[in-house]
Design an enzyme around this catalytic site. Structure first.
Site, PDB file in Angstrom:
ATOM      1  N   ASN A  98     -68.542 -31.330  99.626  1.00 34.93           N
ATOM      2  CA  ASN A  98     -68.157 -30.196  99.269  1.00 34.93           C
ATOM      3  C   ASN A  98     -67.403 -28.819 100.800  1.00 34.93           C
ATOM      4  O   ASN A  98     -67.456 -28.028 100.089  1.00 34.93           O
ATOM      5  CB  ASN A  98     -70.022 -29.477  99.232  1.00 34.93           C
ATOM      6  CG  ASN A  98     -71.073 -30.092  97.953  1.00 34.93           C
ATOM      7  OD1 ASN A  98     -72.576 -30.180  98.069  1.00 34.93           O
ATOM      8  ND2 ASN A  98     -69.869 -30.359  97.276  1.00 34.93           N
ATOM      9  N   ASP A 135     -78.401 -29.917  90.855  1.00 30.80           N
ATOM     10  CA  ASP A 135     -76.310 -29.438  90.427  1.00 30.80           C
ATOM     11  C   ASP A 135     -76.096 -28.277  88.856  1.00 30.80           C
ATOM     12  O   ASP A 135     -76.778 -28.632  88.010  1.00 30.80           O
ATOM     13  CB  ASP A 135     -76.331 -30.918  90.130  1.00 30.80           C
ATOM     14  CG  ASP A 135     -73.951 -31.076  89.510  1.00 30.80           C
ATOM     15  OD1 ASP A 135     -73.579 -30.219  90.001  1.00 30.80           O
ATOM     16  OD2 ASP A 135     -74.180 -31.714  88.188  1.00 30.80           O
TER      17      ASP A 135
HETATM   18  C1  FPP Z   1     -73.983 -28.142  92.923  1.00 27.72           C
HETATM   19  O1  FPP Z   1     -74.011 -27.110  91.632  1.00 27.72           O
HETATM   20  C2  FPP Z   1     -74.763 -27.544  93.757  1.00 27.72           C
HETATM   21  C3  FPP Z   1     -74.294 -27.112  95.226  1.00 27.72           C
HETATM   22  C4  FPP Z   1     -73.597 -27.880  96.212  1.00 27.72           C
HETATM   23  C5  FPP Z   1     -74.903 -26.626  96.390  1.00 27.72           C
HETATM   24  C6  FPP Z   1     -76.368 -26.682  96.478  1.00 27.72           C
HETATM   25  C7  FPP Z   1     -77.017 -25.026  97.270  1.00 27.72           C
HETATM   26  C8  FPP Z   1     -77.919 -24.585  97.009  1.00 27.72           C
HETATM   27  C9  FPP Z   1     -79.318 -24.015  95.443  1.00 27.72           C
HETATM   28  C10 FPP Z   1     -78.746 -23.386  97.509  1.00 27.72           C
HETATM   29  C11 FPP Z   1     -78.853 -23.379  98.659  1.00 27.72           C
HETATM   30  C12 FPP Z   1     -80.313 -24.741  99.185  1.00 27.72           C
HETATM   31  C13 FPP Z   1     -81.031 -24.250  99.503  1.00 27.72           C
HETATM   32  C14 FPP Z   1     -82.583 -25.829  99.489  1.00 27.72           C
HETATM   33  C15 FPP Z   1     -81.870 -23.157  99.907  1.00 27.72           C
HETATM   34  P1  FPP Z   1     -72.462 -27.320  92.018  1.00 27.72           P
HETATM   35  O2  FPP Z   1     -72.035 -25.792  92.230  1.00 27.72           O
HETATM   36  O3  FPP Z   1     -71.575 -28.031  91.408  1.00 27.72           O
HETATM   37  O4  FPP Z   1     -72.248 -27.162  89.992  1.00 27.72           O
HETATM   38  P2  FPP Z   1     -71.457 -26.943  88.603  1.00 27.72           P
HETATM   39  O5  FPP Z   1     -71.615 -28.797  88.864  1.00 27.72           O
HETATM   40  O6  FPP Z   1     -72.388 -26.632  87.948  1.00 27.72           O
HETATM   41  O7  FPP Z   1     -70.178 -26.785  88.925  1.00 27.72           O
END
Ligand code: FPP
Length: 255
Positions: A85, A37
């Protein structure tokens, strides 16, 4: 003489401090779960598109997975994409799926360098045929390194996982009559055969589970940090493991 004693004492102090910052290798968690996150906020702080945060987040995942393997943590499970998501803008969803696909290709290509088994968990039925084929191929190729396992949760939801486990149980044992044990149900979860996470880490400053491994975390130790996932380092993992090692795990007993 006085100087020698003093410098010896300093040396000892320095060594002790360095040791204090490293986990006790004899009491490592067997299974660590992480909610990735803070990617979006990390990008926003730098005036970058959200997908850049996810790209750096994917690199952080590579670093942390390698570190877990080197430490000897047997299972690492990360929450990369939830069933919720899909509500994000299509461009962002596409970028995350592309990062996943690239990671899988790379894991299959560099299998003997990485030495980890890459496994993907979740409802994969809605993913593109191309991504599902990459998952199948990478799991097959990397399965030779099953001693160090990375689980990537994609289109994953804890409640959905429990519902599908019930359905699978009913399909497998249509004539079953009587109580269903915890072991029965656990054997139909995506994590069947794996130990429950000992430690769950949530970076990004939020204090919730967000439907991640809700069955498996019944006795898991939680560690929350404000560090945004793209900034998370091996030292942050050390800090989380050290905090875990200070906890008194009683599993409901009096000890
Ligand atoms: C949450 O942060 C993150 C995600 C929904 C996506 C995570 C995906 C990756 C890191 C890329 C692919 C993964 C791998 C394992 C290769 P957020 O976007 O909700 O952050 P925020 O709360 O700051 O908006």
């Amino acid at each position: 003489m006085g100087r020698t004693v003093l410098s010896g004492l300093f040396g000892l102090l320095k060594k002790k401090t360095a040791q204090a910052g490293r986990p006790d290798m004899s009491r490592l968690p067997r299974h660590i779960a992480i909610i990735l996150d803070g990617n979006g906020r990390w990008a926003k702080q730098r005036g970058l598109p959200r997908r850049s945060g996810h790209a750096v987040g994917a690199d952080t995942f590579r670093t942390v997975a390698t570190y877990c393997r080197d430490l000897g943590v047997q299972y690492l499970t990360v929450y990369a994409f939830s069933t919720e998501n899909w509500k994000r803008p299509a461009q962002e969803v596409d970028a995350i799926m592309k990062l996943l696909g690239d990671f899988l290709d790379e894991a299959a290509r560099d299998v003997d360098k990485n030495r980890v088994f890459v496994h993907v968990m979740g409802d994969l039925s809605v993913l593109s045929d191309e991504l599902r084929e990459k998952i199948r191929r990478t799991e097959e190729i990397t399965s030779r390194y099953a001693g160090s396992q990375v689980n990537i949760c994609v289109n994953y939801g804890g409640r959905h996982e429990i519902c599908q486990a019930v359905e699978q149980f009913m399909r497998t044992y249509p004539d079953h009559d009587g109580p269903v044990s915890e072991e029965d149900l656990a054997s139909c979860l995506y994590t069947a055969g794996m130990p429950d996470p000992d430690l769950l880490i949530r970076p990004g400053g939020e204090f919730r589970l967000s439907n991640f491994l809700i069955w498996q975390t019944a006795y898991t130790e939680f560690y929350f940090t404000d560090v945004l996932w793209p900034d998370f380092t091996e030292r942050d993992l050390d800090a989380a493991i050290l905090a875990y090692q200070k906890r008194d795990r009683r599993f409901g007993e009096v000890k």
